[in-house]
Design a protein around this motif. Sequence first.
Motif, PDB file in Angstrom:
ATOM      1  N   LYS A  28      -9.684 -17.502  -0.939  1.00 55.60           N
ATOM      2  CA  LYS A  28      -8.868 -18.312  -0.044  1.00 55.60           C
ATOM      3  C   LYS A  28      -9.722 -18.796   1.119  1.00 55.60           C
ATOM      4  O   LYS A  28     -10.856 -18.355   1.298  1.00 55.60           O
ATOM      5  CB  LYS A  28      -7.684 -17.495   0.485  1.00 55.60           C
ATOM      6  N   ASP A  29      -9.194 -19.710   1.868  1.00 58.56           N
ATOM      7  CA  ASP A  29      -9.892 -20.193   3.053  1.00 58.56           C
ATOM      8  C   ASP A  29      -9.988 -19.077   4.094  1.00 58.56           C
ATOM      9  O   ASP A  29      -9.105 -18.213   4.196  1.00 58.56           O
ATOM     10  CB  ASP A  29      -9.160 -21.393   3.651  1.00 58.56           C
ATOM     11  N   ARG A  30     -11.046 -19.117   4.870  1.00 62.82           N
ATOM     12  CA  ARG A  30     -11.276 -18.146   5.937  1.00 62.82           C
ATOM     13  C   ARG A  30     -11.257 -16.710   5.416  1.00 62.82           C
ATOM     14  O   ARG A  30     -10.644 -15.812   5.999  1.00 62.82           O
ATOM     15  CB  ARG A  30     -10.242 -18.316   7.056  1.00 62.82           C
ATOM     16  N   ALA A  31     -11.890 -16.495   4.301  1.00 65.94           N
ATOM     17  CA  ALA A  31     -11.988 -15.139   3.757  1.00 65.94           C
ATOM     18  C   ALA A  31     -12.853 -14.287   4.681  1.00 65.94           C
ATOM     19  O   ALA A  31     -13.940 -14.706   5.103  1.00 65.94           O
ATOM     20  CB  ALA A  31     -12.598 -15.189   2.365  1.00 65.94           C
ATOM     21  N   THR A  32     -12.393 -13.082   4.973  1.00 62.78           N
ATOM     22  CA  THR A  32     -13.109 -12.209   5.914  1.00 62.78           C
ATOM     23  C   THR A  32     -13.369 -10.817   5.355  1.00 62.78           C
ATOM     24  O   THR A  32     -14.385 -10.198   5.661  1.00 62.78           O
ATOM     25  CB  THR A  32     -12.318 -12.084   7.232  1.00 62.78           C
ATOM     26  N   THR A  33     -12.475 -10.288   4.532  1.00 62.72           N
ATOM     27  CA  THR A  33     -12.639  -8.937   4.007  1.00 62.72           C
ATOM     28  C   THR A  33     -13.141  -8.992   2.560  1.00 62.72           C
ATOM     29  O   THR A  33     -13.073 -10.029   1.892  1.00 62.72           O
ATOM     30  CB  THR A  33     -11.309  -8.166   4.062  1.00 62.72           C
ATOM     31  N   VAL A  34     -13.620  -7.840   2.085  1.00 65.79           N
ATOM     32  CA  VAL A  34     -14.154  -7.764   0.717  1.00 65.79           C
ATOM     33  C   VAL A  34     -13.096  -8.139  -0.305  1.00 65.79           C
ATOM     34  O   VAL A  34     -13.378  -8.798  -1.316  1.00 65.79           O
ATOM     35  CB  VAL A  34     -14.687  -6.338   0.449  1.00 65.79           C
TER      36      VAL A  34
END
Length: 274
Positions: free
Chosen positions: A223-229
């Motif tokens: 997804k957009d703005r993925a931050t976590t693993v």
Amino acid sequence: MNWNVHGMNSPAKRATICQIASSHRVSMLCLQETKIENWSPAIVRELGGSRLQGCAVLPAIGTSGGVAILWDANALDIRTHAVGAYSITAKVVFPSGDPSSSFWLTTVYGPVDDTMREDFLSELTRAAPPMSEPWIINDDFNTIYETRDKSNLNLNRRIMGRFRAAIDRAGLREIKCKNRKYTWTKAPKPGDDVMAVFDHFYSLARGNFSDLNRAMIFLLPKKDRATTVSDFTPISLIHIIAKLIAKVMSMRLATVIDQIISPAQAAFQKKKCI
């Protein structure tokens, strides 16, 4: 036969050279860019087979350069030879004993480093026999003296001029190729990179095959703005070289597998079931 072999450290490459030399029944085999630093009687036998047992070599420096001359002692004799930094010069004599049936031969592999070319050209001039005696050079000079021998305009005209002067001082004339264009260019051809991989694979005999198993892990965002693993999907990027090598080996094995597998053994064979 004169051949720049571009390295022959793999047994498969040496076997190919031996097969071709044997099929043409050559009396003398001159090789450049052998890339072999440590020679042995076993390597000479792999290259020359039962016919070309005479050998004079200029070892490579590491994996760079290297020159060799192999000959059939029943067809000719090497009376004397001198090994330089870039060449081997030999007196070739045929069994007839007639002085006119002898000549001087120099096999050359020139340096690719411009700073070493002056020493190379000096050695070439010193190797020249008396003008009354025939002399032939088979070579990879790694330099040119005519613009038409290069496929691009990346020219070192100073080196070209000095090379031409050295040729003139030695009294040499070029034997032109007929019915084909010749060039010293090393421009890659389509598929050269793949063939280089196969050459490297054969040189790994009894060595480390870890390069074939390497892969790159790439994280593809979900997804957009993925931050976590958990926001990524891991993808393993694997090259197809191992598959290419396996396919080639299986195709070569398919032609002889029925000869090397006993009927009492279990194996997968084309058009057969276990």
